[in-house]
Scaffold this motif. Sequence first.
Motif, PDB file in Angstrom:
ATOM      1  N   UNK A  85      34.573  40.874  77.803  1.00  0.00           N
ATOM      2  CA  UNK A  85      33.406  40.046  77.494  1.00  0.00           C
ATOM      3  C   UNK A  85      32.110  40.792  77.752  1.00  0.00           C
ATOM      4  N   UNK A  86      32.048  41.528  78.865  1.00  0.00           N
ATOM      5  CA  UNK A  86      30.836  42.299  79.177  1.00  0.00           C
ATOM      6  C   UNK A  86      30.588  43.377  78.131  1.00  0.00           C
ATOM      7  N   UNK A  87      31.661  44.091  77.739  1.00  0.00           N
ATOM      8  CA  UNK A  87      31.505  45.138  76.727  1.00  0.00           C
ATOM      9  C   UNK A  87      31.024  44.547  75.409  1.00  0.00           C
ATOM     10  N   UNK A  88      31.622  43.418  75.020  1.00  0.00           N
ATOM     11  CA  UNK A  88      31.250  42.794  73.744  1.00  0.00           C
ATOM     12  C   UNK A  88      29.798  42.330  73.759  1.00  0.00           C
ATOM     13  N   UNK A  89      29.385  41.726  74.868  1.00  0.00           N
ATOM     14  CA  UNK A  89      28.000  41.261  74.957  1.00  0.00           C
ATOM     15  C   UNK A  89      27.018  42.427  74.890  1.00  0.00           C
ATOM     16  N   UNK A 139      29.422  32.720  75.790  1.00  0.00           N
ATOM     17  CA  UNK A 139      28.536  31.579  75.536  1.00  0.00           C
ATOM     18  C   UNK A 139      27.486  31.409  76.621  1.00  0.00           C
ATOM     19  N   UNK A 140      27.557  32.237  77.685  1.00  0.00           N
ATOM     20  CA  UNK A 140      26.540  32.193  78.725  1.00  0.00           C
ATOM     21  C   UNK A 140      26.899  31.388  79.952  1.00  0.00           C
ATOM     22  N   UNK A 141      28.159  30.983  80.083  1.00  0.00           N
ATOM     23  CA  UNK A 141      28.569  30.192  81.232  1.00  0.00           C
ATOM     24  C   UNK A 141      28.737  31.065  82.475  1.00  0.00           C
ATOM     25  N   UNK A 142      28.527  30.452  83.625  1.00  0.00           N
ATOM     26  CA  UNK A 142      28.906  31.059  84.906  1.00  0.00           C
ATOM     27  C   UNK A 142      30.328  30.599  85.177  1.00  0.00           C
ATOM     28  N   UNK A 143      31.280  31.529  85.129  1.00  0.00           N
ATOM     29  CA  UNK A 143      32.692  31.169  85.046  1.00  0.00           C
ATOM     30  C   UNK A 143      33.442  31.447  86.339  1.00  0.00           C
ATOM     31  N   UNK A 144      34.242  30.473  86.749  1.00  0.00           N
ATOM     32  CA  UNK A 144      35.292  30.680  87.754  1.00  0.00           C
ATOM     33  C   UNK A 144      36.592  30.239  87.094  1.00  0.00           C
ATOM     34  N   UNK A 145      37.611  31.085  87.229  1.00  0.00           N
ATOM     35  CA  UNK A 145      38.854  30.814  86.483  1.00  0.00           C
ATOM     36  C   UNK A 145      40.055  31.248  87.313  1.00  0.00           C
ATOM     37  N   UNK A 154      34.319  34.646  90.133  1.00  0.00           N
ATOM     38  CA  UNK A 154      33.006  34.264  89.607  1.00  0.00           C
ATOM     39  C   UNK A 154      32.526  35.367  88.671  1.00  0.00           C
ATOM     40  N   UNK A 155      32.041  34.991  87.507  1.00  0.00           N
ATOM     41  CA  UNK A 155      31.529  35.987  86.560  1.00  0.00           C
ATOM     42  C   UNK A 155      30.427  35.367  85.714  1.00  0.00           C
ATOM     43  N   UNK A 156      29.441  36.200  85.411  1.00  0.00           N
ATOM     44  CA  UNK A 156      28.329  35.800  84.546  1.00  0.00           C
ATOM     45  C   UNK A 156      27.817  37.053  83.844  1.00  0.00           C
ATOM     46  N   UNK A 157      27.527  36.928  82.575  1.00  0.00           N
ATOM     47  CA  UNK A 157      27.031  38.070  81.795  1.00  0.00           C
ATOM     48  C   UNK A 157      25.504  38.021  81.741  1.00  0.00           C
ATOM     49  N   UNK A 158      24.870  39.025  82.308  1.00  0.00           N
ATOM     50  CA  UNK A 158      23.418  39.030  82.411  1.00  0.00           C
ATOM     51  C   UNK A 158      22.743  39.524  81.140  1.00  0.00           C
TER      52      UNK A 158
END
Length: 320
Positions: A85-89, A139-145, A154-158
């Motif tokens: 996801x980070x690479x794609x963003x 989509x910009x969510x702060x994700x815990x999975x 916890x992950x978020x794409x800045x």
Amino acid sequence: MVGVGYTLMCEQTGPKDLVDQAIRAERAGFDYLVISDHYYPWLAEQGHSPYAWAVLGAVAHATSRVRLMTYITCPIRRYHPAVVAQKAATIGVMSDGRFTLSLGAGENLNEHVVGAWPHVHQRHEMLEEALQIIRPLLDGDNLSYSGNHFEVPEAYLWDRPDTPVPIAVAASGPHSVELATEYADALVCDVADPAVVRMYDQRGGAGKPRYGQATICYGPDTDDCVKTAHEQWRWAALNWTVKAELPGPESFVSASEAVRPEDIAQVVPCGPDLETHVAAVRKYVDAGFSDVAMLQVGVESQPMFLDWAEHELLPRLREL
């Protein structure tokens, strides 16, 4: 009108030449570029396999119009889904929103370098979990999975493009089509199969892009093209259930020993005839695909192919 793409084949071309090909393909008039995401070539004769995401970054900077797309990234073994996801963003930002992330369940050839290759049922479970991670992050969510296969405390794409990166999912049957309709924005299918497209439409994919790929070997001499296709592409005659399990180029050599040049000529259109290669694309158009990427077999023939595509192939394909 069908969108026509050009394939940047990491397995047959080094990284600097791939960037040069991308620039030339954009100038020729291709609508989009797809790039293979491999750790190994299929066969040693192909001779390359650079890191696709580094090449994508350079291509995003060196081009300005063409859409970009992985074809196809596996987010279940070699890459963790949160990193995908980070690479794609990041590529989405660098390309000013021209990037689509194409995802699939992968092949042993590329994924076993980091550990054991899972069973097919486990791979499909892992792909669905990966999509449940990648989609909200893009989509910009702060994700815990917490899943059976992946953990994301916890992950978020800045850094993300203004519009979320679209996702395409490779599908060949009911389960993968279901994933494509539930989690993705587009369908990918390597076979011109109208049944897969109908299934996709019936399950909610109507009106969304459908991406295919037509493999050809263009050149002035048909016999030379057949020789090249057999040398570098004979593995394509194998069933996909076999190809997904083979661990390395040596295995593909062994598995394709019985494939004759005339066999591969039935799979890959070869030679100079324009209408023969147009027919390879028409199969996808008739099956309901909106976009078809051309894959030219043979590294030495790429400049010639791109010149021919600009002046003959692309104008003819615009008529489809």
